[in-house]
Enzyme design. Sequence first.
Site, short mmCIF file in Angstrom:
data_model
loop_
_atom_site.label_atom_id
_atom_site.label_comp_id
_atom_site.label_asym_id
_atom_site.label_seq_id
_atom_site.Cartn_x
_atom_site.Cartn_y
_atom_site.Cartn_z
N THR A 40 1.05 -1.28 0.13
CA THR A 40 0.04 0.09 0.27
C THR A 40 0.82 1.28 -0.04
O THR A 40 0.61 2.13 -0.64
CB THR A 40 -0.80 0.14 1.10
OG1 THR A 40 -1.84 -1.29 1.23
CG2 THR A 40 -1.90 1.22 1.32
N HIS A 43 2.00 1.95 -3.51
CA HIS A 43 1.07 2.45 -4.19
C HIS A 43 0.80 4.01 -3.85
O HIS A 43 0.65 4.85 -4.77
CB HIS A 43 -0.43 1.82 -3.91
CG HIS A 43 -0.50 0.61 -4.49
ND1 HIS A 43 -0.87 0.34 -5.70
CD2 HIS A 43 -0.73 -0.64 -4.06
CE1 HIS A 43 -1.05 -0.97 -6.22
NE2 HIS A 43 -0.96 -1.59 -4.98
N HIS A 63 1.82 2.01 8.18
CA HIS A 63 0.86 1.33 9.01
C HIS A 63 1.21 0.06 9.62
O HIS A 63 0.83 -0.72 10.13
CB HIS A 63 -0.48 0.85 8.51
CG HIS A 63 -0.63 0.37 7.01
ND1 HIS A 63 -0.23 1.00 5.85
CD2 HIS A 63 -0.56 -0.87 6.87
CE1 HIS A 63 -0.18 -0.10 4.93
NE2 HIS A 63 -0.37 -1.36 5.64
N ILE A 175 2.68 -11.68 1.46
CA ILE A 175 1.64 -11.99 2.29
C ILE A 175 1.54 -13.36 1.62
O ILE A 175 0.97 -14.28 2.62
CB ILE A 175 0.57 -10.99 1.81
CG1 ILE A 175 0.90 -9.75 2.81
CG2 ILE A 175 -0.94 -11.64 2.70
CD1 ILE A 175 -0.08 -8.61 2.63
N ARG A 200 10.89 -14.00 -5.95
CA ARG A 200 9.82 -14.39 -4.97
C ARG A 200 9.64 -15.60 -4.74
O ARG A 200 9.36 -16.26 -3.57
CB ARG A 200 8.52 -13.38 -5.31
CG ARG A 200 8.69 -12.05 -5.36
CD ARG A 200 8.30 -11.57 -3.90
NE ARG A 200 8.61 -9.99 -3.83
CZ ARG A 200 7.62 -9.20 -3.98
NH1 ARG A 200 6.67 -9.47 -4.47
NH2 ARG A 200 7.99 -7.96 -3.86
N LEU A 262 -7.82 -12.54 -1.00
CA LEU A 262 -7.33 -11.30 -0.40
C LEU A 262 -6.92 -10.43 -1.42
O LEU A 262 -6.76 -9.03 -1.45
CB LEU A 262 -6.16 -11.55 0.34
CG LEU A 262 -5.56 -10.37 1.24
CD1 LEU A 262 -6.19 -9.96 2.43
CD2 LEU A 262 -4.00 -10.81 1.62
N GLY A 263 -6.30 -11.05 -2.74
CA GLY A 263 -5.78 -10.20 -4.02
C GLY A 263 -6.97 -9.34 -4.42
O GLY A 263 -8.05 -9.77 -4.48
N ILE A 264 -6.66 -8.06 -4.94
CA ILE A 264 -7.94 -7.11 -5.34
C ILE A 264 -7.71 -7.35 -7.03
O ILE A 264 -6.56 -6.67 -7.31
CB ILE A 264 -7.59 -5.83 -4.74
CG1 ILE A 264 -7.53 -5.89 -3.33
CG2 ILE A 264 -8.81 -4.93 -5.33
CD1 ILE A 264 -7.38 -4.38 -2.67
N TYR A 287 -10.47 -9.21 4.28
CA TYR A 287 -10.05 -7.84 4.36
C TYR A 287 -9.57 -7.58 5.79
O TYR A 287 -10.36 -7.79 6.51
CB TYR A 287 -11.21 -6.69 4.11
CG TYR A 287 -11.05 -5.24 4.10
CD1 TYR A 287 -9.91 -4.90 3.38
CD2 TYR A 287 -11.45 -4.52 5.17
CE1 TYR A 287 -9.59 -3.32 3.43
CE2 TYR A 287 -11.24 -3.02 5.35
CZ TYR A 287 -10.32 -2.73 4.40
OH TYR A 287 -10.00 -1.38 4.76
#
EC number: 1.1.1.103
Length: 341
Positions: A40, A43, A63, A175, A200, A262-264, A287
């Site tokens: 995030t 982004h 966060h 994640i 990865r 979970l992926g958007i 979420y």
Amino acid sequence: MKALSKLKAEEGIWMTDVPVPELGHNDLLIKIRKTAICGTDVHIYNWDEWSQKTIPVPMVVGHEYVGEVVGIGQEVKGFKIGDRVSGEGHITCGHCRNCRGGRTHLCRNTIGVGVNRPGCFAEYLVIPAFNAFKIPGNISDDLASIFDPFGNAVHTALSFDLVGEDVLVSGAGPIGIMAAAVAKHVGARNVVITDVNEYRLELARKMGITRAANVAKENLNDVMAELGMTEGFDVGLEMSGAPPAFRTMLDTMNHGGRIAMLGIPPSDMSIDWTKVIFKGLFIKGIYGREMFETWYKMAALIQSGLDLSPIITHRFSIDDFQKGFDAMRSGQSGKVILSWD
């Protein structure tokens, strides 16, 4: 105090001086020790379409953190000066139906730390005491600083019974890798993680996952045959948001399979819904983290031997924050930690 802020409506993030946040009656003041960079935050750095619609400028971001309690609101109980804490980044309203029913992770009025209100990329952070989680003494600062994304992984992975099951994880970001490691740790039979990023996938292999498959080079059906699987995956964990990955997951799920997402994905993603219907698939959206059951399970998983250390690949002083963001943006990193000491 020093803080990393989104100062301008353009690409980048900047070190600046801001006032120490004020402590409310129900709040904790936390001196930050370590923070981790989230996707995030990347982004927000990139100032993409989502960020432009969501992030107020200027604002302190971040966060993922661990720190020490140095101030306590006059109505707070259960904490003391010196407690080592991380915190739930979703601040909930407390009065909607889900909050009052104990399902705070489904609050319709959620506010995000470092997204909708000042975040943890600073020397000090204020959050409601309700959101703070005490870190057990046998869990390191490094691991505590990634509890927020680890919680996403745990919430997703533990949505379904995994013991003896064959699990497909699509997306080998940090994640996704942690979710796959959780699945293996709690007793899944085969855990297969897919991606097209070889760096990865190599990280995933270091985490003891059954098979890390580069789907740009090999066919998932061949991987299943190699593992002796004859009926498909029982559980799918979709962590990538990539439409081709989700379509492949639908193709390879067993009848009655369960999928946690979970992926958007993009809003216009199309799939063959007949596969969902005729296979009798169950799809659950994820979420954040369950408050605070997920947090207790995170601590217990680490205390019972789950080793997340390979996922932390880069460590920098906060003065070298740009190197940290460069590492994250390169795609050649796991979790990146910034030290504020």
